[in-house]
Design an enzyme around this catalytic site. Structure first.
Site, PDB file in Angstrom:
ATOM      1  N   LYS A 234       0.814  -1.222   0.000  1.00 17.57           N
ATOM      2  CA  LYS A 234       0.000   0.000   0.000  1.00 17.57           C
ATOM      3  C   LYS A 234       0.847   1.270   0.000  1.00 17.57           C
ATOM      4  O   LYS A 234       2.052   1.250   0.246  1.00 17.57           O
ATOM      5  CB  LYS A 234      -0.996  -0.042   1.159  1.00 17.57           C
ATOM      6  CG  LYS A 234      -2.179  -0.944   0.803  1.00 17.57           C
ATOM      7  CD  LYS A 234      -3.302  -0.883   1.774  1.00 17.57           C
ATOM      8  CE  LYS A 234      -4.426  -1.837   1.307  1.00 17.57           C
ATOM      9  NZ  LYS A 234      -5.446  -2.029   2.321  1.00 17.57           N
ATOM     10  N   ARG A 268      -3.783 -10.135   4.906  1.00 24.08           N
ATOM     11  CA  ARG A 268      -4.249 -10.094   3.504  1.00 24.08           C
ATOM     12  C   ARG A 268      -3.086  -9.586   2.657  1.00 24.08           C
ATOM     13  O   ARG A 268      -2.688  -8.435   2.779  1.00 24.08           O
ATOM     14  CB  ARG A 268      -5.466  -9.174   3.399  1.00 24.08           C
ATOM     15  CG  ARG A 268      -6.111  -9.157   2.033  1.00 24.08           C
ATOM     16  CD  ARG A 268      -7.357  -8.266   2.026  1.00 24.08           C
ATOM     17  NE  ARG A 268      -7.999  -8.293   0.720  1.00 24.08           N
ATOM     18  CZ  ARG A 268      -7.630  -7.531  -0.309  1.00 24.08           C
ATOM     19  NH1 ARG A 268      -6.645  -6.680  -0.188  1.00 24.08           N
ATOM     20  NH2 ARG A 268      -8.258  -7.627  -1.465  1.00 24.08           N
TER      21      ARG A 268
HETATM   22  C1  9MG Z   1     -10.372  -5.241  -0.791  1.00 20.91           C
HETATM   23  N1  9MG Z   1      -9.371  -4.720   0.122  1.00 20.91           N
HETATM   24  C2  9MG Z   1      -8.336  -3.884  -0.207  1.00 20.91           C
HETATM   25  N2  9MG Z   1      -7.621  -3.615   0.896  1.00 20.91           N
HETATM   26  C3  9MG Z   1      -8.211  -4.275   1.925  1.00 20.91           C
HETATM   27  C4  9MG Z   1      -7.947  -4.380   3.301  1.00 20.91           C
HETATM   28  O1  9MG Z   1      -6.956  -3.717   3.855  1.00 20.91           O
HETATM   29  N3  9MG Z   1      -8.745  -5.149   4.061  1.00 20.91           N
HETATM   30  C5  9MG Z   1      -9.792  -5.818   3.507  1.00 20.91           C
HETATM   31  N4  9MG Z   1     -10.561  -6.567   4.325  1.00 20.91           N
HETATM   32  N5  9MG Z   1     -10.098  -5.756   2.194  1.00 20.91           N
HETATM   33  C6  9MG Z   1      -9.323  -4.986   1.431  1.00 20.91           C
END
Ligand code: 9MG
Length: 294
Positions: A234, A268
């Site tokens: 990010k 994630r």
């Molecule tokens: C779809 N998406 C993009 N970034 C995300 C994040 O940080 N958390 C979750 N749950 N979904 C995300």
């Protein structure tokens, strides 16, 4: 003095298949499969069906615990995608992957229509970055189907969220907001134990807000749910490192280690294998002598 490890509270999610998912042994790794032309990091690389399925397969082979399939970009400034287009993107990928792997598929969508079709095709988790605000039909769907549900914090909506995000106490406000969304979900009939909370790194936050949330991620355990963190590639890493998205792997892994120390349950990530190695090593360090004497 002991290192500042935070114990990971024990929680178990139950999938429609009857399988359970827990992070008792180590944090779980969720692989990101964006089937969009302009997602946070993939820049359209996985738009084509064969490429998307192949990437999903590779993440399964790398040991992903869950694959999160999304067809609408949530990148700052991005426009919403109509449901039929989102379905056109994600459904073939979900059908192929559920046919050939036992790794649970999560559907990343804010639309009940898309989530319902994905669940019918075998997806087993809903990841709703709007935390049930975008579509009034999403809460009843989650309640009726009983699937694990990710509720993520976002200030506003993707189109405008980075305009001027302001907080007095980002950790306190994000926690209180998530508490309210959990209460809303439970009121709608979602089972409390099936809810995962996520502070939404990059969703209506300045770099300092993101770093403070990561530094104090353990505060979210007060909500009594599994905690998910999505920091992979990010913009905050770009700001710290001065690096484009393709060169943020090591920075992303540093944040995975930080989240593991804070007792986070689900990471994630785009890069499954390296993240899995990080959480395994973090877990071994956490256990110390209990890990083994050999
Ligand atoms: C779809 N998406 C993009 N970034 C995300 C994040 O940080 N958390 C979750 N749950 N979904 C995300």
């Amino acid at each position: 003095m002991d290192a500042p490890w935070v114990e990971r509270p024990q929680h178990t999610l139950t999938l429609p298949s009857g399988r359970t998912l827990s992070a008792d042994g180590r944090p779980l790794v969720m692989g990101i499969l964006n089937v969009t032309p302009d997602s946070f990091s993939d820049g359209g690389r996985f738009l084509g069906l064969p490429d998307a399925v192949e990437h999903g397969r590779a993440m399964c082979a790398d040991g992903a615990d869950i694959i999160d399939v999304g067809g609408e970009s949530t990148r700052p400034g991005s426009d919403a995608v109509p449901a039929d287009e989102e379905l056109r993107r994600v459904m073939p990928v979900i059908k192929e992957l559920t046919a050939e792997t036992t790794v649970p598929i999560s559907i990343d969508t804010q639309k009940a229509e898309v989530a319902a079709a994905a669940l019918d095709a075998g997806a087993q988790v809903i990841n709703d970055v709007s935390a049930l605000r975008a579509d009034p039909a999403m809460a009843p769907l989650a309640a009726r189907t009983g699937v694990p549900l990710v509720l993520m914090h976002m200030l506003g909506e993707p189109k405008t969220m980075q305009a001027d995000p302001t907080y007095d106490d980002v950790v306190g406000e994000v926690t209180a907001w998530l508490r309210e969304r959990v209460a809303f979900a439970v009121e709608a009939g979602v089972r409390d134990g099936q809810i995962v909370v996520d502070p939404g790194f990059g969703f209506g936050k300045r770099i300092g807000h993101n770093l403070e949330l990561l530094r104090r991620l353990d505060a979210l355990h007060a909500l009594g749910h599994m905690v998910m963190a999505g920091t992979s590639r990010k913009a905050m890493l770009g700001r710290i490192l001065g690096a484009p998205e393709a060169e943020r792997l090591h920075g992303s892994l540093a944040t995975v280690a930080c989240a593991a120390m804070a007792g986070c349950h689900i990471m994630r990530v785009h890069d499954v294998r390296p993240a899995l190695e990080v959480v395994k090593v973090c877990e071994a360090v956490r256990r110390g002598m209990a890990y083994g004497r050999a």
